[in-house]
Scaffold this active site. Sequence first.
Site, short mmCIF file in Angstrom:
data_model
loop_
_atom_site.label_atom_id
_atom_site.label_comp_id
_atom_site.label_asym_id
_atom_site.label_seq_id
_atom_site.Cartn_x
_atom_site.Cartn_y
_atom_site.Cartn_z
N LYS A 197 0.86 -1.19 0.00
CA LYS A 197 0.00 0.00 0.00
C LYS A 197 0.89 1.24 0.00
O LYS A 197 1.69 1.45 0.91
CB LYS A 197 -0.90 0.00 1.23
CG LYS A 197 -1.75 1.26 1.32
CD LYS A 197 -2.78 1.20 2.43
CE LYS A 197 -3.51 2.52 2.56
NZ LYS A 197 -4.54 2.50 3.60
N ARG A 207 -10.70 10.44 1.76
CA ARG A 207 -10.64 11.14 3.05
C ARG A 207 -11.83 12.05 3.22
O ARG A 207 -12.29 12.28 4.35
CB ARG A 207 -9.29 11.85 3.19
CG ARG A 207 -8.18 10.79 3.24
CD ARG A 207 -6.79 11.29 3.53
NE ARG A 207 -5.84 10.19 3.27
CZ ARG A 207 -4.59 10.36 2.88
NH1 ARG A 207 -4.11 11.59 2.71
NH2 ARG A 207 -3.82 9.32 2.67
N ARG A 220 1.13 10.21 5.39
CA ARG A 220 1.33 8.84 5.85
C ARG A 220 2.66 8.26 5.35
O ARG A 220 2.85 7.05 5.30
CB ARG A 220 0.19 7.95 5.37
CG ARG A 220 -1.21 8.46 5.72
CD ARG A 220 -2.18 7.30 5.80
NE ARG A 220 -3.57 7.69 5.79
CZ ARG A 220 -4.21 8.30 6.80
NH1 ARG A 220 -3.54 8.64 7.88
NH2 ARG A 220 -5.50 8.59 6.70
N GLU A 236 7.21 -6.50 1.43
CA GLU A 236 5.96 -6.36 2.18
C GLU A 236 5.08 -7.61 1.99
O GLU A 236 4.49 -8.12 2.94
CB GLU A 236 5.18 -5.13 1.70
CG GLU A 236 5.76 -3.79 2.16
CD GLU A 236 5.42 -3.46 3.62
OE1 GLU A 236 4.72 -4.27 4.27
OE2 GLU A 236 5.88 -2.41 4.10
N LYS A 251 -2.27 -1.55 -3.78
CA LYS A 251 -3.11 -0.35 -3.73
C LYS A 251 -2.25 0.89 -3.85
O LYS A 251 -1.25 0.97 -3.13
CB LYS A 251 -3.85 -0.35 -2.39
CG LYS A 251 -4.69 0.87 -2.13
CD LYS A 251 -5.27 0.80 -0.75
CE LYS A 251 -6.02 2.09 -0.50
NZ LYS A 251 -6.38 2.27 0.86
N SER A 277 -10.19 5.71 -4.64
CA SER A 277 -11.11 6.84 -4.81
C SER A 277 -10.65 7.83 -5.88
O SER A 277 -11.46 8.27 -6.70
CB SER A 277 -11.28 7.54 -3.47
OG SER A 277 -10.03 7.97 -2.95
N TYR A 316 -15.19 1.28 -6.68
CA TYR A 316 -16.44 2.02 -6.54
C TYR A 316 -17.31 1.85 -7.79
O TYR A 316 -18.45 2.31 -7.81
CB TYR A 316 -16.14 3.50 -6.27
CG TYR A 316 -15.25 3.65 -5.05
CD1 TYR A 316 -15.79 3.55 -3.77
CD2 TYR A 316 -13.87 3.81 -5.17
CE1 TYR A 316 -14.98 3.62 -2.64
CE2 TYR A 316 -13.05 3.87 -4.05
CZ TYR A 316 -13.61 3.78 -2.79
OH TYR A 316 -12.81 3.82 -1.68
C1 PBG Z 1 -6.97 3.64 5.52
C2 PBG Z 1 -7.49 3.50 4.13
C3 PBG Z 1 -7.39 4.44 3.11
C4 PBG Z 1 -8.01 3.89 1.99
C5 PBG Z 1 -8.47 2.63 2.36
N1 PBG Z 1 -8.11 2.40 3.68
C6 PBG Z 1 -6.87 5.82 3.13
C7 PBG Z 1 -5.49 6.11 3.48
O1 PBG Z 1 -4.63 5.24 3.59
O2 PBG Z 1 -5.22 7.28 3.65
C8 PBG Z 1 -8.12 4.56 0.65
C9 PBG Z 1 -9.15 4.01 -0.27
C10 PBG Z 1 -9.45 4.90 -1.42
O3 PBG Z 1 -8.80 5.94 -1.68
O4 PBG Z 1 -10.40 4.56 -2.14
N2 PBG Z 1 -7.86 3.09 6.46
#
Ligand code: PBG
Length: 351
Positions: A197, A207, A220, A236, A251, A277, A316
């Site tokens: 990730k 967010r 992050r 990982e 991801k 997203s 989505y």
């Molecule tokens: C963290 C989490 C995130 C997403 C899924 N789980 C956001 C992040 O790491 O800041 C992002 C999913 C998306 O953008 O569709 N719990």
Amino acid sequence: MTFPQRRLRRLRRTDALRRMVAETTLSADDLIAPLFVREGIDRPQPIVSLPGVVQHSVDTAVKEVVELGMLGINAVILFGIPETKDSVGSEAWNPDGVVQVALRRMREEVGDAMVLIADLCVDEYTDHGHCGVLDGKGSVDNDSTLELYQRIAVAQADAGADIVAPSGMMDGQVAAIRSALDAAGHVDVAIMAYAAKYASAFYGPFRDAVDVTIADGGDRCGYQQDPRNGREAMSEIRFDLDEGADLIMVKPAMAYLDIILRARLETDVPVAAYHVSGEYAMLEAAAQNGWIDGDAAAFESLISIKRAGADLILTYLARRVAEALADRRPQLGTGPRALTSAIKELPEESS
Ligand code: PBG
């Protein structure tokens, strides 16, 4: 002048030929639908930066799961938005927290007919928006965060999750969660690890969807992966598999197709990819402006992710794709709609 003997174009001549030789297919079984469930609302709230996606109430989330099931979607992943947030995200493991309530209600409705997955993290539940506990210096403390993840895993499993999906990128999170689940008797609950990730700008609209702002303009980068690194993703993945992950995830998806391919070559477990997203929002924004054909671009995006090696896609687009497939549109958005338009209705049998 010499002419080519072998003509690749021969098999591209008609839609039926193209369908016959297609190497990659997309089905509703491949898709996992993300659902946002917000505590304390009684009707769905739109998410401005994710057109067509909503924050559900528990009731409408349950209804949505049933409808998705009828469209042939097998699996959903739940994200919760609690009414109150605190420094450790304690609502995440509250047995009456919004995701736990939703899981129980969904399980009552659909039994084992659908796979219920719970995203496992605290960022939606902390007032500072980080994926763990802050140490005194404003960075996330790895090992004390693991203890919180263990509590969440057990709460989600108690509420009926088939799979928990740790997304916080703490080292050792899969091992910690596996041991907590086993100790609580949940040996059958699986772990889908957000293994590779990345710290990605493509999470922006998410967010908004979960009402998260990272405190003090933070990011992050201290726990998620650096987009410059590919080999590190394989570390990982290996760590997570050694720790007991049952499925692994890459991801985001589109900017990381090389990582998906390498994950596929590296492992035998199911590989999931999260079409996140921002990837969805870009498609929608361009389509709304009339700059691209939204359905065609959506299909091409998802088929590329599968072609790269993903078995499963969190997206989505899940509902729309399932609706299109249920309509028997031969290939969503690609080429002429040959089948539905050209094949005549069968004549009624004469009685
Ligand atoms: C963290 C989490 C995130 C997403 C899924 N789980 C956001 C992040 O790491 O800041 C992002 C999913 C998306 O953008 O569709 N719990």
